[in-house]
Design an enzyme around this catalytic site. Structure first.
Site, PDB file in Angstrom:
ATOM      1  CD  GLU A  82      47.331 -15.746  33.786  1.00 54.81           C
ATOM      2  OE1 GLU A  82      47.764 -15.918  32.634  1.00 54.81           O
ATOM      3  OE2 GLU A  82      46.849 -14.674  34.173  1.00 54.81           O
ATOM      4  CE  LYS A 117      50.055 -13.451  34.564  1.00 54.76           C
ATOM      5  NZ  LYS A 117      50.523 -12.720  33.387  1.00 54.76           N
TER       6      LYS A 117
HETATM    7  C1  5MM Z   1      45.396  -8.992  29.485  1.00 55.83           C
HETATM    8  O1  5MM Z   1      45.133 -10.290  29.651  1.00 55.83           O
HETATM    9  C2  5MM Z   1      46.054 -11.190  29.044  1.00 55.83           C
HETATM   10  C3  5MM Z   1      45.515 -11.778  27.794  1.00 55.83           C
HETATM   11  O2  5MM Z   1      44.164 -12.096  27.914  1.00 55.83           O
HETATM   12  P1  5MM Z   1      43.301 -12.456  26.585  1.00 55.83           P
HETATM   13  O3  5MM Z   1      43.817 -13.736  26.030  1.00 55.83           O
HETATM   14  O4  5MM Z   1      41.904 -12.590  27.125  1.00 55.83           O
HETATM   15  O5  5MM Z   1      43.427 -11.334  25.645  1.00 55.83           O
HETATM   16  C4  5MM Z   1      46.344 -12.203  30.118  1.00 55.83           C
HETATM   17  O6  5MM Z   1      46.858 -13.398  29.654  1.00 55.83           O
HETATM   18  C5  5MM Z   1      47.330 -11.597  31.065  1.00 55.83           C
HETATM   19  O7  5MM Z   1      48.624 -11.963  30.731  1.00 55.83           O
HETATM   20  C6  5MM Z   1      47.124 -12.038  32.482  1.00 55.83           C
HETATM   21  O8  5MM Z   1      45.796 -12.364  32.769  1.00 55.83           O
HETATM   22  C7  5MM Z   1      47.583 -10.957  33.444  1.00 55.83           C
HETATM   23  O9  5MM Z   1      46.967  -9.752  33.100  1.00 55.83           O
HETATM   24  P2  5MM Z   1      46.448  -8.776  34.233  1.00 55.83           P
HETATM   25  O10 5MM Z   1      45.818  -7.644  33.477  1.00 55.83           O
HETATM   26  O11 5MM Z   1      45.487  -9.584  35.039  1.00 55.83           O
HETATM   27  O12 5MM Z   1      47.678  -8.353  35.024  1.00 55.83           O
END
Ligand code: 5MM
Length: 354
Positions: free
Chosen positions: A182, A224
């Protein structure tokens, strides 16, 4: 070309199953600080018990497995028990969903590069991955963050983050775990869609060069990425079709056909808008793209659910209905069949985009 040993073959099988027709992933891997921040928005207690109840609500939603192929979990969740004393990993499997885990340990300031971040977590990762594989987790996820701003991103920040992502992916495949890679170019800022395009292109080209150098099997991984968007403070507005056009064109320039699937993050987009944009990509381009295009959303699926739940037992069923509605909408978008709320504004011509 790498010969597929048993572990690589396992990773390839997992990748294929995760991007099966009509399905996508649910990112429910918020770290405790992020989850608490989301809970605080809706007055939900910021406790381990509330996080457990919420994740149980998600995974006991009827029919979720019809639309969701994989759930990305957080370390705290897999060590908690459900209200009937069973394990969360078993609950995911019972729902017909493949369990995965976030393995990065978050970002920190990059020394010497103000405004830029580096993702941590490689130390001890081999041991953690072996433990996770033994617990039945079949895939992992690692997020690198790239910001657009005055003089950033630097080449050094991109190269360092992509090298780390590739090392993570190689370690996952060694353990028989399928890596989701990602690289997120953030929406924060007032940049144009073209600036986002250029940065995303540079990030993805660097990433695939690093994956190649480190011998990562492309059939045994998923990408991703962010969609190609204008910055959230930009005065420029892009239509759904412009976003679909720019995003697919950028992916075609950078992502080898051997990668089985691309599962987008939502990155703070409005939920319905993220679904519309995914739908538009599949509606227009599906006969011209070599990989599955699907979703791995967190906020775009979960925020409307949290808003209904508010931490109250009496709101559980409507919250689950909302979750199912969002999951089904994205499953339809996976195939270009989502019922559009926003009409496309022009026919795209991806080959003339740049
Ligand atoms: C919500 O964000 C997830 C975890 O982030 P932290 O480690 O900062 O808590 C993140 O890994 C998430 O799986 C992805 O970024 C996708 O989330 P979004 O909200 O962008 O769809």
């Amino acid at each position: 070309m790498r010969n597929a040993n048993v572990k690589i073959q396992g990773a390839r099988d997992t990748a294929k199953q995760l991007v099966a027709a009509y399905k996508g992933l649910l990112a429910m891997d918020e770290s405790n600080p992020t989850c608490n921040k989301r809970f605080a928005q809706f007055g939900i207690p910021e406790t381990a018990e509330a996080r457990r109840d919420y994740r149980e609500l998600i995974l006991t939603t009827p029919d979720l497995g019809k639309y969701i192929s994989g759930a990305i979990l957080y370390d705290e969740t897999i060590r908690q028990q459900t209200s009937d004393g069973s394990s969360f990993i078993d609950l995911v499997i019972k729902a017909g969903i493949i369990p995965g885990i976030k393995v990065d340990l978050g970002t920190t300031d990059m020394a010497g590069f103000p405004g830029e971040k580096i993702t941590e977590g490689l130390d001890g990762l081999r041991e953690r991955l072996n433990e996770y594989a033994g617990m039945g987790l079949r895939f992992a996820k690692w997020r690198a963050v790239i910001s657009i701003g005055n003089g950033i991103p630097t080449e050094t920040c991109i190269a360092t983050n992509m090298q780390i992502l590739a090392q993570y992916a190689a370690l996952c495949q060694e353990a028989g775990i399928m890596p989701i890679v990602e690289p997120e170019v953030l929406m924060d800022g007032d940049h144009s869609i073209m600036q986002c395009y250029d940065v995303t292109e540079s990030v993805l080209k660097t990433l695939f060069y690093e994956l190649y150098k480190q011998g990562v099997d492309l059939e045994g991984m998923l990408l991703k990425p962010n969609m190609v968007l204008t910055g959230k403070n930009s005065i420029e507005k892009s239509s759904v079709t412009e976003v679909a056009d720019a995003t697919v064109k950028c992916l075609l320039e950078c992502v080898p056909a051997a990668v089985p699937g691309v599962a987008f993050l939502s990155g703070g987009q409005d939920g319905e808008m993220a679904t519309n944009r995914l739908n538009e990509m599949n509606r227009i381009f599906k006969s011209r793209i070599p990989w599955a295009l699907t979703f791995s959303f967190s906020r775009a699926i979960q925020l409307p659910v949290l808003e209904i739940w508010k931490g109250k037992e009496e709101n559980k069923i409507p919250a689950q209905q909302e979750l199912c509605y969002r999951a089904k909408g994205n499953s339809d978008a996976r195939w270009g069949q989502f019922d559009f709320a926003v009409e496309p504004e022009r026919e795209p011509d991806i080959f003339n985009y740049k």
